[in-house]
Design a protein around this motif. Structure first.
Motif, PDB file in Angstrom:
ATOM      1  N   GLU A 124       0.827  -1.210   0.000  1.00  0.00           N
ATOM      2  CA  GLU A 124       0.000   0.000   0.000  1.00  0.00           C
ATOM      3  C   GLU A 124       0.862   1.261   0.000  1.00  0.00           C
ATOM      4  OE1 GLU A 124      -3.653   1.006   2.880  1.00  0.00           O
ATOM      5  OE2 GLU A 124      -3.087  -1.122   2.817  1.00  0.00           O
ATOM      6  N   GLU A 127       2.432   1.687  -3.343  1.00  0.00           N
ATOM      7  CA  GLU A 127       1.433   2.126  -4.311  1.00  0.00           C
ATOM      8  C   GLU A 127       1.177   3.628  -4.158  1.00  0.00           C
ATOM      9  OE1 GLU A 127       0.447   0.295  -6.697  1.00  0.00           O
ATOM     10  OE2 GLU A 127      -0.821   1.904  -7.486  1.00  0.00           O
ATOM     11  N   THR A 150       4.190 -13.958 -10.617  1.00  0.00           N
ATOM     12  CA  THR A 150       3.473 -12.688 -10.774  1.00  0.00           C
ATOM     13  C   THR A 150       3.362 -12.269 -12.234  1.00  0.00           C
ATOM     14  OG1 THR A 150       5.548 -11.535 -10.337  1.00  0.00           O
ATOM     15  CG2 THR A 150       4.008 -11.691  -8.521  1.00  0.00           C
ATOM     16  N   GLN A 151       4.309 -12.718 -13.057  1.00  0.00           N
ATOM     17  CA  GLN A 151       4.302 -12.229 -14.444  1.00  0.00           C
ATOM     18  C   GLN A 151       4.026 -13.358 -15.443  1.00  0.00           C
ATOM     19  OE1 GLN A 151       7.569  -9.647 -15.398  1.00  0.00           O
ATOM     20  NE2 GLN A 151       7.472  -8.557 -13.466  1.00  0.00           N
ATOM     21  N   ALA A 154       0.694 -14.810 -15.013  1.00  0.00           N
ATOM     22  CA  ALA A 154      -0.345 -13.831 -14.701  1.00  0.00           C
ATOM     23  C   ALA A 154      -1.631 -14.065 -15.489  1.00  0.00           C
ATOM     24  CB  ALA A 154       0.170 -12.409 -14.959  1.00  0.00           C
ATOM     25  N   GLY A 155      -1.541 -14.767 -16.614  1.00  0.00           N
ATOM     26  CA  GLY A 155      -2.734 -15.005 -17.420  1.00  0.00           C
ATOM     27  C   GLY A 155      -3.287 -16.402 -17.244  1.00  0.00           C
ATOM     28  N   THR A 157      -4.362 -19.741 -14.377  1.00  0.00           N
ATOM     29  CA  THR A 157      -4.964 -19.914 -13.063  1.00  0.00           C
ATOM     30  C   THR A 157      -4.119 -20.915 -12.284  1.00  0.00           C
ATOM     31  OG1 THR A 157      -7.147 -19.497 -13.974  1.00  0.00           O
ATOM     32  CG2 THR A 157      -7.061 -20.600 -11.834  1.00  0.00           C
ATOM     33  N   HIS A 222      -3.393 -14.130  -5.701  1.00  0.00           N
ATOM     34  CA  HIS A 222      -3.832 -12.746  -5.745  1.00  0.00           C
ATOM     35  C   HIS A 222      -4.630 -12.402  -4.492  1.00  0.00           C
ATOM     36  CE1 HIS A 222      -2.570 -13.198  -9.913  1.00  0.00           C
ATOM     37  NE2 HIS A 222      -3.269 -14.307  -9.908  1.00  0.00           N
ATOM     38  N   ARG A 224      -4.083 -11.580  -0.093  1.00  0.00           N
ATOM     39  CA  ARG A 224      -3.118 -11.299   0.968  1.00  0.00           C
ATOM     40  C   ARG A 224      -3.171 -12.406   2.007  1.00  0.00           C
ATOM     41  NH1 ARG A 224      -2.866  -5.648   0.237  1.00  0.00           N
ATOM     42  NH2 ARG A 224      -1.679  -5.500  -1.674  1.00  0.00           N
ATOM     43  N   PRO A 340       4.863  -2.913 -13.749  1.00  0.00           N
ATOM     44  CA  PRO A 340       3.420  -3.070 -13.661  1.00  0.00           C
ATOM     45  C   PRO A 340       3.040  -3.875 -12.423  1.00  0.00           C
ATOM     46  CG  PRO A 340       4.310  -4.535 -15.323  1.00  0.00           C
ATOM     47  CD  PRO A 340       5.453  -3.722 -14.814  1.00  0.00           C
ATOM     48  N   ARG A 341       1.916  -3.565 -11.861  1.00  0.00           N
ATOM     49  CA  ARG A 341       1.467  -4.188 -10.628  1.00  0.00           C
ATOM     50  C   ARG A 341       0.107  -4.844 -10.819  1.00  0.00           C
ATOM     51  NH1 ARG A 341       3.343  -0.071 -11.103  1.00  0.00           N
ATOM     52  NH2 ARG A 341       1.362   0.915 -11.571  1.00  0.00           N
ATOM     53  N   GLU A 342      -0.155  -5.729  -9.917  1.00  0.00           N
ATOM     54  CA  GLU A 342      -1.481  -6.299  -9.749  1.00  0.00           C
ATOM     55  C   GLU A 342      -2.460  -5.133  -9.585  1.00  0.00           C
ATOM     56  OE1 GLU A 342      -1.362  -9.651  -9.317  1.00  0.00           O
ATOM     57  OE2 GLU A 342      -3.454 -10.043  -8.880  1.00  0.00           O
ATOM     58  N   SER A 343      -3.579  -5.203 -10.291  1.00  0.00           N
ATOM     59  CA  SER A 343      -4.507  -4.095 -10.173  1.00  0.00           C
ATOM     60  C   SER A 343      -5.391  -4.225  -8.942  1.00  0.00           C
ATOM     61  CB  SER A 343      -5.377  -4.037 -11.420  1.00  0.00           C
ATOM     62  OG  SER A 343      -6.500  -3.259 -11.187  1.00  0.00           O
ATOM     63  N   LYS A 344      -5.917  -5.416  -8.726  1.00  0.00           N
ATOM     64  CA  LYS A 344      -6.904  -5.589  -7.664  1.00  0.00           C
ATOM     65  C   LYS A 344      -6.699  -6.988  -7.106  1.00  0.00           C
ATOM     66  CE  LYS A 344     -11.415  -6.049  -8.284  1.00  0.00           C
ATOM     67  NZ  LYS A 344     -12.685  -5.898  -9.001  1.00  0.00           N
ATOM     68  N   TYR A 345      -6.812  -7.150  -5.835  1.00  0.00           N
ATOM     69  CA  TYR A 345      -6.598  -8.466  -5.272  1.00  0.00           C
ATOM     70  C   TYR A 345      -7.895  -9.257  -5.219  1.00  0.00           C
ATOM     71  CZ  TYR A 345      -1.859  -7.236  -4.484  1.00  0.00           C
ATOM     72  OH  TYR A 345      -0.560  -6.897  -4.710  1.00  0.00           O
TER      73      TYR A 345
ATOM     74  N   LEU B  38      -8.888 -11.830 -15.256  1.00  0.00           N
ATOM     75  CA  LEU B  38      -7.908 -11.058 -16.014  1.00  0.00           C
ATOM     76  C   LEU B  38      -8.146  -9.565 -15.846  1.00  0.00           C
ATOM     77  CD1 LEU B  38      -7.855 -13.264 -19.253  1.00  0.00           C
ATOM     78  CD2 LEU B  38      -6.027 -13.072 -17.555  1.00  0.00           C
ATOM     79  N   ALA B  40      -9.471  -8.072 -13.326  1.00  0.00           N
ATOM     80  CA  ALA B  40      -9.065  -7.672 -11.971  1.00  0.00           C
ATOM     81  C   ALA B  40      -7.551  -7.531 -11.885  1.00  0.00           C
ATOM     82  CB  ALA B  40      -9.559  -8.699 -10.945  1.00  0.00           C
ATOM     83  N   ARG B  41      -6.824  -8.454 -12.513  1.00  0.00           N
ATOM     84  CA  ARG B  41      -5.367  -8.407 -12.422  1.00  0.00           C
ATOM     85  C   ARG B  41      -4.769  -7.260 -13.226  1.00  0.00           C
ATOM     86  NH1 ARG B  41      -4.596 -14.812 -13.549  1.00  0.00           N
ATOM     87  NH2 ARG B  41      -6.067 -15.488 -11.949  1.00  0.00           N
ATOM     88  N   MET B 323      -0.500 -15.886 -22.526  1.00  0.00           N
ATOM     89  CA  MET B 323      -1.384 -15.107 -21.653  1.00  0.00           C
ATOM     90  C   MET B 323      -0.583 -14.300 -20.626  1.00  0.00           C
ATOM     91  SD  MET B 323      -4.460 -15.408 -22.730  1.00  0.00           S
ATOM     92  CE  MET B 323      -5.068 -14.415 -21.363  1.00  0.00           C
ATOM     93  N   VAL B 327      -0.992 -10.318 -20.299  1.00  0.00           N
ATOM     94  CA  VAL B 327      -1.352  -9.584 -19.078  1.00  0.00           C
ATOM     95  C   VAL B 327      -0.300  -8.516 -18.777  1.00  0.00           C
ATOM     96  CG1 VAL B 327      -1.617  -9.786 -16.565  1.00  0.00           C
ATOM     97  CG2 VAL B 327      -2.786 -11.401 -18.088  1.00  0.00           C
ATOM     98  N   MET B 328       0.982  -8.856 -18.949  1.00  0.00           N
ATOM     99  CA  MET B 328       2.024  -7.869 -18.678  1.00  0.00           C
ATOM    100  C   MET B 328       1.921  -6.680 -19.628  1.00  0.00           C
ATOM    101  SD  MET B 328       3.215  -9.111 -16.059  1.00  0.00           S
ATOM    102  CE  MET B 328       4.386  -7.800 -15.743  1.00  0.00           C
ATOM    103  N   GLN B 335      -1.370   1.078 -17.012  1.00  0.00           N
ATOM    104  CA  GLN B 335      -0.640   1.884 -16.044  1.00  0.00           C
ATOM    105  C   GLN B 335       0.249   2.916 -16.732  1.00  0.00           C
ATOM    106  OE1 GLN B 335       1.055  -1.088 -13.413  1.00  0.00           O
ATOM    107  NE2 GLN B 335      -0.973  -1.855 -12.848  1.00  0.00           N
TER     108      GLN B 335
END
Lengths: 446, 446
Positions: A124, A127, A150-151, A154-155, A157, A222, A224, A340-345, B38, B40-41, B323, B327-328, B335
């Motif tokens: 936080e 960010e 994370t990268q 990222a696309g 599951t 994704h 905490r 680039p970061r995760e947008s929403k958890y 996707l 959300a991320r 993917m 996403v990246m 961003q």
């Protein structure tokens, strides 16, 4: 073709390193030894502005004028762009990182204890300040795990992450497996070789692995996840009998950190994070990871099963991970942005250990008389825990006189709650002298 | 805590997919099935604007109104932000990518043939247009290799990359090793199982692996390496006798892609990239990679040895890698930036194969008479190639009559040029009927 023109002068990227232990010293060494290569890759020189230490002295292997015990001033210097935190425990590291972030510095840290408690707070803050915070070195040393999760994935599951992420316990368990040693002497060997610390609690009780499990679960799902969310058992109760029984079942015992996506009947998704010693079939890739090495197996919906393997600790391997983060943060600075970061958890709920389904190995000492096996089997059935395999062997005293029997049961998949109730009921049976051991069996399909 | 507020409306990120084979279809499926996750991320929805195909029809598994055979128009649409190129051969893919880049689109591609010929041209175009170009899926399918090399190891010095990066040849060699089959029947099995294409040339002659070696060498050594720079031998000449001899030496034969940093005496650094079948000791991590799996071992100065393992081909695993890139690239769009890039290339010289040092396995048919072994050994000594191990066995005809002997020599490390001269000289010897096989031995220290 040169992508940028080397003749255009660029401002250097200033680096402050906090901590001068094994990893910090190696980072300082690489900054000096690879300066030209790093500058070419980043597009600007990476310049060490100072090193925060508790003890400023001229025998630290770093020019004394670079050393300071005033960490607060160091992280707020205007010529510092990136702060590398390698100091160790939660405090003063947390304060130093928050202060660095507030002053607009990007932060690299390998501090798993801190991250597994405060990742929300730190993320936080980063960010809000719009700076990078990278922590590849916090899990599995040199092995790239954080960035692939994370990268690269990222696309996809992620369904499951299972890893051997603590070298000390892996060394001890490998030793018990190959020599038949008991826990205490394997630990003594590990200490003598420098693989275990004077106080080995954090390693052998699974706290270190639990911190890493929290970090892995957070990024894989994704969500905490903190160290407190991780169910944890250490390896101090593992006996040579367990190691031998595992071997007889075609398995070896490993301390695993497991992060799993659990889908309930209603379609609800939850996360389980846990650390415990488990039987792993010898043909499973994790079974062959011996000594101080680490490995992480990731199972994702589209990617299938991936494995990452390498050195999980040590100054040099850990410094490699730190340097990778440092180059990325520096490139972002030079090229005018941040990663680039995760947008929403997703913030999935944490599943309690009782809801986890896995397989079990239960060993118990029983009276050697007819009907005991039937009574034991009936208790498993009563709690709807299905038995896959059972072995009964006579146990004799030192003179070879029969004194009882040992029953080893391997179950099919069952809920932890059902298994706990079964074990409690078994302990109440007259015929059962004691439940000697309960371990999970991981890495098989049913 | 949510890092961004989901209530703020954000513009979607438009995606065009070129090609609707195994990988393209799976990418389209994941875009639909994982749309919410996707979004959300990424922080914005990822919307499929169109799919470029050669044949527009309503039986393609994608709404026909999304299909177009006019790729040029698709990649220049103003509502397309990212172009995913999965069309296959060098052209028309190259033109489509260059056109997309010129129109300011970020590009994801899995096209190893194109990348290994034109990476300079494509990277330059992407740099000029200030867009991202990602290509994780071009090497080793789902296994994250490109990103670990370009990012996680960006602060380390990579010494060597050795990988099994072609599933077809690995299947064939595994089959020959485990069943004693000859090359032709193992290839026929691979074809029947769908592991080999109708024309298997690109796989079995090592062209596919060479393209991947060029990509790996480029990013590992910060140097533009093309497929033409890669020394290449295929597996079509491997015999069951070679497989058996390898086994007798405690090895198995694998087609390896090797990228190596070579330091000359003067301190000059060069790059060697090569693809050939080699003997690998059974205890080496690559020896256990069987069937259609891929694995890449990276050795770096600080990190030590790392291994990455997983599925190297197939629609679903390859789509996972695509993917991740997508996403990246999308996060970068949302961003407001793009991913950090290499600033300047090291552009090391390419070392010719003759300068490479490795170990060798040489098998030859000789007359079965006294003194032959001494003559053969003298020829190795004359060229300063040191012998580590030698075996001589009598060879009989179908009736058991002796007709000669076979000598197998395993050398210590030597230069390829010295070995070639030795082999040429051996072939001239009266006592040598033929040099049956010359293979490298990799994965041992001396």
């Amino acid at each position: 073709m040169k992508v940028s023109d080397a003749n255009v002068p660029v401002s250097p990227v200033g680096v402050a390193v906090l901590g001068l232990g094994n990893v910090g010293s190696e980072v300082v060494r690489i900054l000096e030894a690879s300066a030209d290569d790093l500058a070419a890759r980043i597009g600007a020189p990476l310049v060490l502005r100072g090193v925060g230490v508790r003890r400023v002295a001229d025998d630290r292997g770093v020019p004394v004028e670079l050393l300071t015990d005033d960490v607060d001033s160091l992280v707020s210097r205007s010529d510092v762009d990136i702060v590398v935190e390698l100091m160790g425990p939660v405090e003063p590291a947390r304060n130093a990182i928050l202060s660095a972030i507030k002053h607009g510095k990007s932060v690299i840290t390998a501090n798993k204890a801190l991250l597994s408690r405060s990742t929300g707070e730190l993320a936080e803050a980063a960010e809000t300040a719009r700076v990078d915070m990278y922590f590849e070195a916090s899990v599995a040393g040199a092995i790239p795990v954080i960035r692939p999760l994370t990268q690269s994935l990222a696309g996809d599951t992620v369904l499951r992450v299972a890893g051997i992420v603590n070298g000390t316990t892996n060394y001890i368990l490998s030793e018990m497996d190959s020599t038949g040693a008991d826990y205490a002497s394997a630990l003594a060997d590990a200490s003598a070789l420098g693989y275990a610390e004077a106080d080995p609690t954090a390693d052998v009780e699974g706290y270190d692995a639990a911190a890493k499990a929290a970090i892995l679960a957070s990024i894989a799902f994704h969500t905490r996840v903190t160290a407190d969310d991780v169910y944890r058992e250490g390896i101090t109760n593992i006996t040579p009998e367990d190691a031998a029984a595992a071997r007889a079942l075609g398995c070896t015992i490993k301390l695993l950190a497991i992060c799993e996506r659990i889908s309930s009947r209603g379609g609800q998704q939850r996360v389980s994070a846990r650390v415990y010693p488990a039987l792993v079939p010898l043909e499973h890739p994790l079974a062959t990871v011996n000594g101080a090495f680490n490995a992480v197996v990731v199972e994702a919906e589209a990617a299938g099963r991936l494995m990452f393997y390498g050195q999980g600790a040590g100054g040099s391997p850990t410094a490699s991970a730190v340097m990778g983060d440092l180059v990325m943060a520096a490139r972002n600075r030079v090229q005018g942005g941040r990663g680039p970061r995760e947008s929403k958890y997703a913030q999935l709920a944490i599943a309690p250990i009782g809801d986890v389904q896995t397989r079990y190995y239960v060993s118990m000492d029983v009276a050697d008389k007819p009907g005991v096996l039937a009574t034991v089997a009936a208790e498993f059935a009563a709690h709807e825990v299905s038995i896959a395999e059972v072995r009964q062997e006579g146990v004799t005293d030192e003179e070879g006189q029969p004194i009882g029997a040992r029953i080893v049961v391997v179950t099919h998949r069952a809920a932890e709650s059902a298994l706990s109730e079964t074990v409690a009921a078994l302990a109440e049976l007259d015929a059962v002298q004691q439940v000697a051991s309960v371990l999970r069996l991981e890495g098989t399909d049913q």
